[in-house]
Write a protein that holds these residues in place. Structure first.
Motif, PDB file in Angstrom:
ATOM      1  N   ASP A  37     -14.683  44.118 -39.714  1.00 41.50           N
ATOM      2  CA  ASP A  37     -15.777  44.537 -40.585  1.00 41.50           C
ATOM      3  C   ASP A  37     -16.713  45.444 -39.800  1.00 41.50           C
ATOM      4  O   ASP A  37     -17.131  45.088 -38.694  1.00 41.50           O
ATOM      5  CB  ASP A  37     -16.558  43.328 -41.106  1.00 41.50           C
ATOM      6  N   GLN A  42     -21.370  41.659 -45.873  1.00 41.65           N
ATOM      7  CA  GLN A  42     -20.296  41.906 -46.833  1.00 41.65           C
ATOM      8  C   GLN A  42     -20.648  42.965 -47.861  1.00 41.65           C
ATOM      9  O   GLN A  42     -19.788  43.727 -48.304  1.00 41.65           O
ATOM     10  CB  GLN A  42     -19.914  40.601 -47.539  1.00 41.65           C
ATOM     11  N   ASP A  46     -18.413  46.151 -48.596  1.00 40.88           N
ATOM     12  CA  ASP A  46     -17.918  46.444 -49.947  1.00 40.88           C
ATOM     13  C   ASP A  46     -18.271  47.871 -50.374  1.00 40.88           C
ATOM     14  O   ASP A  46     -17.469  48.558 -51.017  1.00 40.88           O
ATOM     15  CB  ASP A  46     -18.507  45.453 -50.956  1.00 40.88           C
ATOM     16  N   GLY A 222     -26.243  38.710 -43.775  1.00 42.24           N
ATOM     17  CA  GLY A 222     -24.864  38.312 -44.016  1.00 42.24           C
ATOM     18  C   GLY A 222     -24.589  36.933 -43.440  1.00 42.24           C
ATOM     19  O   GLY A 222     -25.107  36.575 -42.380  1.00 42.24           O
TER      20      GLY A 222
END
Length: 289
Positions: A37, A42, A46, A222
Motif C-alpha cells: 500500500d 485505505q 482506493d 488508517g
C-alpha cells in the motif's frame, strides 16, 4: 461552533513525494503497480486504485515482467531492486530521502562492523516495511528492538551501532541508547545514531497543543497506521473527548450532544488532507441540523 483542521496534520513530505510520483505516472501510463500500500490509509489507496494503480507484493514481481513498479516512501531492501531488474520492470523509486539516507548509513555500519564481529541494532517495529528495507542493508543480520524489553537479545561484548526507524519514539530510542551506553562491556565500541524524522516526531508536541485547544477532537487515520495509533494516543492523553475515525462515515451524532464550542480535526502522516476536509463537511451537516 468553530471547526478547525490541524494545519500540522496530514501527509509528511516523504508521502507527498510518493503520491505525486504515483499521480504523475498514472497520467502518463494507464497502469501502475505499487509494492505494498502506498500509504497506510485505505481511502487514499482506493483513490489511486481508481486511477489505475494496483498494490502488489514482491512475489508478484517474479510472476510478471515488464511492468511499471513504484517503490513507496518506506523503501525496499536491495533484493527487491535485483528481482525487478531481472524481470525487466521499470522502477519508479519514491523512497523518502530521509529513509534512503538511513539505509545508506546502516549499510556502511554493517560493512564496517562485520570485519570486527560487531552488530547493528535497529529500534523499530518488526515486519514494518521500512524496517524490512533496513534489514536488507545488513543481509538481514541486524537485530530489531521494538522496545527496551528486547535488550536481552543484544550481545554486550560486541562492537555495536544503534539506529532507529524514522517514525519511532524519541524517548524510546533514548532509553535503549542510555542503557547500552551504561552496560556495554568496557572498551567495546558503542555508537548511537538518532535517525528519527523530526517532521514526524515533532507532531506529538503539536498535536498535544492542538488537542488541548479544542473541546472535541476527531482524529482521522488508517487502521493499519502505527503513526496514527501513536498520535491518537497522544490526543486521548491531552483531551479525553477524542475520537478515532477512518473517514466521515465513522462520525457519531451523539458526540455533538451537547454541542461543543469548538471541534478540532487532525490526522496522521498517512492521512490525506482531502479526507480531513470531508470529515469537516460531515460535521457541518450534523451540527447545522
Amino acid at each position: 461552533m468553530k471547526i478547525e483542521i490541524d494545519p500540522a496534520s496530514g501527509f509528511c513530505f516523504g508521502v507527498v513525494k510518493a503520491v505525486e510520483a504515483a499521480e504523475l505516472s498514472l497520467k502518463e501510463n494507464e497502469l501502475l503497480n505499487c509494492l505494498g500500500d502506498i500509504v497506510h490509509n485505505q481511502k487514499e489507496v482506493d483513490r489511486l486504485d481508481k486511477m489505475g494503480m494496483t498494490s502488489i507484493s514482491t512475489d508478484d514481481l517474479k510472476l510478471n515482467t515488464g511492468k511499471t513498479v513504484l517503490i513507496r516512501a518506506h523503501g525496499e531492501p536491495p533484493l527487491t531492486y535485483k528481482i525487478a531488474k531481472e524481470n525487466n520492470h521499470k522502477v519508479i523509486d519514491a523512497t523518502c530521502p530521509v529513509v534512503l539516507k538511513l539505509q545508506q548509513r546502516v549499510k556502511k555500519s554493517y560493512e564496517t562492523l562485520s570485519a570486527l564481529n560487531g552488530q547493528v541494532l535497529i529500534y523499530g517495529k518488526k515486519n514494518h516495511a521500512e524496517v524490512i528495507g533496513l534489514l536488507g542493508q545488513t543481509d538481514n543480520n541486524a537485530i530489531v528492538l521494538e522496545s527496551i524489553e528486547d535488550i536481552n537479545s543484544v550481545d554486550l561484548s560486541k562492537p555495536t551501532h544503534l539506529y532507529a526507524q524514522t517514525t519511532k519514539s524519541v524517548d524510546g530510542f533514548q532509553d535503549i541508547a542510555t542503557y547500552l551506553e551504561k552496560n556495554i562491556n568496557e572498551g567495546i565500541e558503542f555508537k548511537s545514531f538518532d535517525t528519527i524524522c523530526r517532521q514526524v516526531s515533532n507532531r506529538l508536541k503539536k498535536i498535544d497543543a492542538f488537542a488541548k485547544k479544542h473541546e472535541l477532537i476527531i482524529f482521522v487515520g488508517g487502521a493499519k497506521s502505527s503513526n496514527a495509533q501513536m498520535l491518537f494516543k497522544q490526543c486521548l492523553q491531552s483531551n479525553t473527548k477524542s475520537y478515532f475515525v477512518n473517514d466521515a462515515s465513522g462520525i457519531k451524532h451523539k458526540w455533538f450532544t451537547p454541542l461543543p464550542n469548538s471541534v478540532g480535526i487532525c490526522g496522521a502522516t498517512s492521512t490525506p488532507p482531502w479526507l480531513m476536509e470531508e470529515v469537516a463537511e460531515e460535521i457541518k451537516k450534523i451540527t447545522d441540523n
